[in-house]
Design a protein around this motif. Structure first.
Motif, mmCIF file in Angstrom:
data_model
loop_
_atom_site.group_PDB
_atom_site.id
_atom_site.type_symbol
_atom_site.label_atom_id
_atom_site.label_comp_id
_atom_site.label_asym_id
_atom_site.label_seq_id
_atom_site.Cartn_x
_atom_site.Cartn_y
_atom_site.Cartn_z
ATOM 1 N N ASP A 150 -9.416 41.656 -70.797
ATOM 2 C CA ASP A 150 -8.608 42.474 -71.258
ATOM 3 C C ASP A 150 -7.042 41.833 -71.808
ATOM 4 N N TYR B 83 -4.808 41.195 -69.023
ATOM 5 C CA TYR B 83 -4.356 42.569 -68.063
ATOM 6 C C TYR B 83 -5.344 42.456 -66.973
ATOM 7 N N VAL C 78 0.938 43.510 -63.156
ATOM 8 C CA VAL C 78 -0.339 44.373 -63.204
ATOM 9 C C VAL C 78 -0.825 44.716 -61.965
ATOM 10 N N HIS D 34 -4.755 46.905 -60.902
ATOM 11 C CA HIS D 34 -6.129 46.244 -60.629
ATOM 12 C C HIS D 34 -6.053 44.729 -60.734
ATOM 13 N N PHE E 134 -11.616 53.007 -71.047
ATOM 14 C CA PHE E 134 -12.010 52.205 -72.037
ATOM 15 C C PHE E 134 -13.378 52.895 -72.744
ATOM 16 N N PHE F 275 -10.142 50.766 -65.654
ATOM 17 C CA PHE F 275 -10.455 50.275 -67.188
ATOM 18 C C PHE F 275 -11.585 49.626 -67.143
ATOM 19 N N GLN G 238 -12.065 44.909 -64.019
ATOM 20 C CA GLN G 238 -10.645 45.344 -63.631
ATOM 21 C C GLN G 238 -10.778 46.165 -62.256
ATOM 22 N N ARG H 169 7.863 44.920 -66.378
ATOM 23 C CA ARG H 169 7.353 45.995 -66.867
ATOM 24 C C ARG H 169 5.956 46.306 -65.958
ATOM 25 N N ASP I 60 2.631 47.739 -65.121
ATOM 26 C CA ASP I 60 1.402 48.534 -65.847
ATOM 27 C C ASP I 60 0.798 49.406 -65.136
ATOM 28 N N VAL I 61 0.269 50.461 -65.959
ATOM 29 C CA VAL I 61 -0.130 51.494 -65.285
ATOM 30 C C VAL I 61 0.431 51.912 -64.079
ATOM 31 N N GLU J 182 5.039 51.737 -67.077
ATOM 32 C CA GLU J 182 4.196 52.133 -68.199
ATOM 33 C C GLU J 182 3.583 53.155 -67.531
ATOM 34 N N HIS K 79 1.552 46.984 -78.042
ATOM 35 C CA HIS K 79 0.447 46.313 -78.368
ATOM 36 C C HIS K 79 -0.835 47.202 -77.911
ATOM 37 N N ASP K 80 -0.841 48.575 -77.548
ATOM 38 C CA ASP K 80 -1.701 49.577 -77.155
ATOM 39 C C ASP K 80 -2.153 50.557 -78.321
ATOM 40 N N ARG L 129 -7.809 48.368 -79.853
ATOM 41 C CA ARG L 129 -6.306 47.918 -80.080
ATOM 42 C C ARG L 129 -6.312 46.620 -80.811
ATOM 43 N N ARG M 291 -2.650 43.836 -82.742
ATOM 44 C CA ARG M 291 -2.539 42.541 -82.051
ATOM 45 C C ARG M 291 -2.869 41.354 -82.730
HETATM 46 C C1 NOJ Z 1 -2.043 49.261 -69.925
HETATM 47 C C2 NOJ Z 1 -1.917 47.936 -70.832
HETATM 48 O O1 NOJ Z 1 -0.692 48.269 -71.635
HETATM 49 C C3 NOJ Z 1 -3.085 47.898 -71.557
HETATM 50 O O2 NOJ Z 1 -2.840 46.683 -72.609
HETATM 51 C C4 NOJ Z 1 -3.996 47.343 -70.700
HETATM 52 O O3 NOJ Z 1 -5.258 47.401 -71.271
HETATM 53 C C5 NOJ Z 1 -4.127 48.568 -69.442
HETATM 54 N N1 NOJ Z 1 -2.952 48.908 -68.937
HETATM 55 C C6 NOJ Z 1 -5.077 47.905 -68.340
HETATM 56 O O4 NOJ Z 1 -4.156 46.958 -67.769
#
Ligand code: NOJ
Length: 587
Positions: A61, A64, A101, A104, A149, A201, A205, A235, A237-238, A296, A357-358, A446, A450
């Motif tokens: 991923d 990530y 991150v 996971h 996903f 995800f 992960q 930052r 993540d999740v 996030e 990026h998402d 996405r 990118r």
């Molecule tokens: C949010 C991230 O911005 C994204 O790119 C990623 O796929 C998911 N979290 C899982 O880590």
């Protein structure tokens, strides 16, 4: 760099390492490439850069999926390269924020390989979310949760992808209810009692179990590791996903994660997450340089999101509600008001973001009349309605000029300062986002946002590196390279530089917003301190008050000097002349 709550009004530029600059020529960006181009950011006028993950990872991923949180993936370089990047950034007055991150790991993280090799109920498995399946033989997933996903959020240990090999010490293959609760004859390598593991995800992960103190201690140590290397923030993540509802109840799958109250879903926004951030805040507050935490967290409503930025928790969360707001006066006014009020209620600054990026880039989203119907994380493909590039860029510039006037902190995504659109005609065979496979080729994912950044108008990857880039760049990127925009009046790059300079000099990020009467229907009008902002969102043109001076304009204005008209989809920043002590008029 002074450290007086720098994050309250910082403009933070997101670098997506695999797509910014490729120094070693393998087609992927890397840390040395980033260091070599940091001057671009210093000249742009941002305060900090945020790096998406560059840690050791199988890249299922795009990083990530982390298999070693304390090292750099060879794809991106080495720890020494990272140290050099931080040193150079600091020299240039730029702070460095990195991703963490925590929801996971990668399935190649030593904790997870140990968990799969260990029996059910073992401490190794307890670091993750392993459960028995439902159904007579445990052949059904433990609950109905879906992966973000696509497909189930659960995978049975023996059903892992073919890359998976039975571990040393696995129980030999047996078939029969006594062996593993599965019906006789159901195949599976190295069968044991067949548990399932949770992955919100990709299958690669696995979610960690944040009720375990060992997991908490590990991540606190990871944060310290990067703080010791000089980073200025994280930052997260999740950030809203770490804690799951007790008992992992079924979810109401009819709920819309972007619109319905998030914590009605048992995997998101559970109360337990807040204690984690309180401990992280204590940890970063031990450092003198004010490291910052930005979550996030895709959480609605705004009051629930604001709970993450109470004084003893995170410093910021991304304002995705603003990103998702349609190009419409009432909707924008509502989103801005709600954002400011909810953050102010807890004493936090608001943040603003339009691209990352998402999501489909704002220059592309806003070029479609049906922008509100675009699922921003699903991308746009060659068979979808194509955006109007000119309209998209005009609106994107207006949206950015609007955003950069707002009080608080703003996030920019690499390439938006060039006006880059998404790649919307990528062929199926180049797609890499796991969304594409997991959704059975129904959601492209996405990759479109990118695609590697162009730096010059020619060459195999438009100056990104010496070889072909990992994703092909659209033809339109050549003319948008910084070399083509540098010093060109009216270019998007010069517009961003100008807006950022004025924003900084006028301290707009620390200002107060007041709504003012709009000169016409379809115009968004407000003041931040003594700067008046007008944005023609509703397809209208309006005259600019003759006694105002134009500080910045997102696009060309119509008419003569003292009779200027603001055309549709344009934002201006205006000031009124100030009376001087002797009665004259200044400025
Ligand atoms: C949010 C991230 O911005 C994204 O790119 C990623 O796929 C998911 N979290 C899982 O880590």
């Amino acid at each position: 760099m002074s450290a007086t709550s720098w994050w309250r009004d910082a403009v933070i530029y997101q670098v997506y390492p695999r797509s910014w600059s490729d120094a070693d020529g393998d087609g992927f960006g890397d840390l040395r490439g980033i260091t070599a181009r940091l001057e671009h950011l210093a000249r742009l006028g941002v305060d900090a850069l945020w790096l998406s993950p560059f840690y050791t990872s199988p890249q299922r991923d795009a990083g990530y999926d982390v298999s070693d949180y304390r090292d750099v993936d060879p794809l991106f370089g080495t720890l020494a390269d990272f140290d050099a990047l931080v040193a150079r950034a600091h020299e240039l007055g730029l702070r460095v924020v990195v991703d963490v991150v925590p929801n996971h790991t990668s399935d190649e993280h030593p904790w997870f390989t140990a968990a799969v090799a260990a029996p059910p109920g073992s401490p190794e498995r307890d670091r993750f979310v392993f459960r028995e399946g439902r159904g007579e033989h445990g052949e059904e997933p433990p609950n109905n949760w879906e992966s973000f996903f696509g497909g189930s959020a659960w995978t049975r240990v023996s059903d892992r992808p073919d890359s998976w090999e039975a571990q040393d010490g696995d129980v030999p293959a047996l078939a029969g209810p006594e062996a593993d609760g599965a019906p006789a004859g159901v195949p599976g390598p190295g069968r044991r009692r067949e548990q399932w593991y949770l992955h919100l995800f990709d299958v690669s992960q696995p979610d960690l179990d944040w009720t375990r103190s060992e997991v908490r201690a590990e991540f606190e140590d990871v944060l310290r590791f990067w703080l010791d290397r000089g980073v200025d923030g994280f930052r997260v993540d999740v950030a809203h996903g770490l804690v799951k509802a007790e008992g992992l109840p079924d979810a109401d799958l009819s709920l819309d994660v972007q619109r319905d109250v998030t914590n009605l879903l048992p995997m998101w926004d559970q109360d337990g997450v807040h204690e984690i951030y309180r401990s992280w805040r204590r940890l970063v507050d031990e450092r003198d340089h004010e490291p910052m935490l930005c979550g996030e967290a895709w959480v609605v409503p705004a009051e629930a999101l604001a709970r993450y930025v109470r004084p003893d928790e995170l410093h910021q969360t991304f304002n995705f509600a603003f990103l998702l707001t349609p190009w419409d006066v009432e909707a924008l006014r509502g989103a801005i008001t709600e954002s400011l009020e909810s953050a102010e209620a807890v004493g936090a600054p608001q943040t603003w973001v339009l691209s990352n990026h998402d999501v489909v880039r704002h220059a592309t989203r806003l070029g479609r009349d049906d922008a509100a119907t675009i699922v921003v994380t699903d991308g746009i493909g060659p068979d979808d309605p194509q955006p109007d590039a000119e309209l998209g860029l005009r609106r994107a510039r207006a949206a950015t000029a609007l955003m950069l006037a707002l009080p608080g902190s703003a996030y920019l995504y690499q390439g938006e300062e060039l006006g880059l659109p998404d790649a919307t005609t990528l062929p199926d065979e180049v797609l890499q986002d796991p969304t594409w496979e997991r959704s059975g080729h129904t959601r492209r994912g996405r990759d479109g946002c990118r695609v590697p950044v162009p730096w010059s108008p020619s060459g195999p990857s438009l100056g990104f590196g010496p070889s072909d880039p990992w994703l092909p760049q659209p033809e339109a990127y050549a003319a948008l390279a910084p070399s083509e925009q540098d010093g060109v009046e009216g270019s998007t790059l010069e517009l961003y530089r100008h807006l950022l300079r004025e924003r900084r000099e006028r301290r707009l990020g620390r200002g107060r917003l007041t709504w003012i009467d709009a000169p016409a229907h379809g115009v968004l009008a407000f003041k931040v301190d003594d700067v008046t902002v007008l944005a023609t969102v509703g397809g209208v043109s309006v005259p600019i008050p003759f006694d105002h001076r134009v500080v910045a304009a997102s696009g060309p204005l119509d008419g003569a000097a003292d009779d200027t008209v603001l055309p549709p989809d344009t934002t201006v920043w205006l000031t009124t002349p100030v009376a001087s002590a002797d009665g004259g008029v200044l400025g």
